[in-house]
Design a protein around this motif. Structure first.
Motif, short mmCIF file in Angstrom:
data_model
loop_
_atom_site.label_atom_id
_atom_site.label_comp_id
_atom_site.label_asym_id
_atom_site.label_seq_id
_atom_site.Cartn_x
_atom_site.Cartn_y
_atom_site.Cartn_z
N VAL A 262 0.83 -1.21 0.00
CA VAL A 262 0.00 0.00 0.00
C VAL A 262 0.86 1.24 0.00
CG1 VAL A 262 -1.62 1.34 1.40
CG2 VAL A 262 -2.00 -1.10 1.05
N ARG A 263 1.93 1.25 0.79
CA ARG A 263 2.83 2.40 0.82
C ARG A 263 3.47 2.64 -0.54
NH1 ARG A 263 7.83 3.67 0.86
NH2 ARG A 263 8.57 1.52 0.83
N VAL B 264 2.33 1.72 -3.53
CA VAL B 264 1.31 2.19 -4.49
C VAL B 264 0.94 3.64 -4.19
CG1 VAL B 264 -1.07 1.89 -5.25
CG2 VAL B 264 0.42 -0.10 -5.00
N ASP B 265 0.78 3.98 -2.92
CA ASP B 265 0.41 5.36 -2.58
C ASP B 265 1.49 6.35 -2.99
OD1 ASP B 265 -2.02 4.64 -1.59
OD2 ASP B 265 -1.43 4.71 0.52
N THR B 266 2.75 6.00 -2.80
CA THR B 266 3.81 6.94 -3.17
C THR B 266 3.99 6.98 -4.69
OG1 THR B 266 5.48 5.22 -2.85
CG2 THR B 266 5.06 6.70 -1.00
N HIS B 267 3.72 5.87 -5.36
CA HIS B 267 3.86 5.83 -6.81
C HIS B 267 2.77 6.67 -7.48
CE1 HIS B 267 4.86 4.38 -10.80
NE2 HIS B 267 3.61 4.00 -10.97
N LEU B 268 1.57 6.63 -6.92
CA LEU B 268 0.44 7.34 -7.51
C LEU B 268 0.23 8.72 -6.90
CD1 LEU B 268 -2.16 4.42 -7.72
CD2 LEU B 268 -0.74 5.32 -9.55
N ALA B 269 1.22 9.24 -6.20
CA ALA B 269 1.05 10.50 -5.49
C ALA B 269 0.71 11.65 -6.44
CB ALA B 269 2.32 10.84 -4.70
#
Length: 60
Positions: free
Chosen positions: A35-36, A38-43
Motif C-alpha cells: 500500500v505504501r 502504491v500510494d507513493t507511486h500514484l502521489a
C-alpha cells in the motif's frame, strides 16, 4: 494415555494458532508495504473518476 493424547492435542492447537498469528502478521506487513509503494507511486497521478454505481435495487 488420555493425558498424553490431550497434551498432544493442546500442543497441536497452540502450534496451529501461533503459526496462523505469525502468518497473518507477515501478510499484514507485506500488505502495508505494498500500500505504501502504491500510494507513493500514484502521489502525482489523479485517479480516474468512476461512473455511477448501479445496485440491484436500482436496476429493478
Amino acid at each position: 494415555m488420555l493425558t498424553i493424547a490431550l497434551l498432544l492435542l493442546a500442543g497441536f492447537i497452540v502450534g496451529v494458532a501461533l503459526t496462523a498469528m505469525f502468518a497473518l502478521l507477515y501478510i499484514g506487513v507485506i500488505h502495508a508495504e505494498a500500500v505504501r509503494i502504491v500510494d507513493t507511486h500514484l502521489a502525482g497521478i489523479a485517479m480516474p473518476t468512476a461512473g455511477p454505481v448501479m445496485t440491484m435495487r436500482q436496476m429493478v
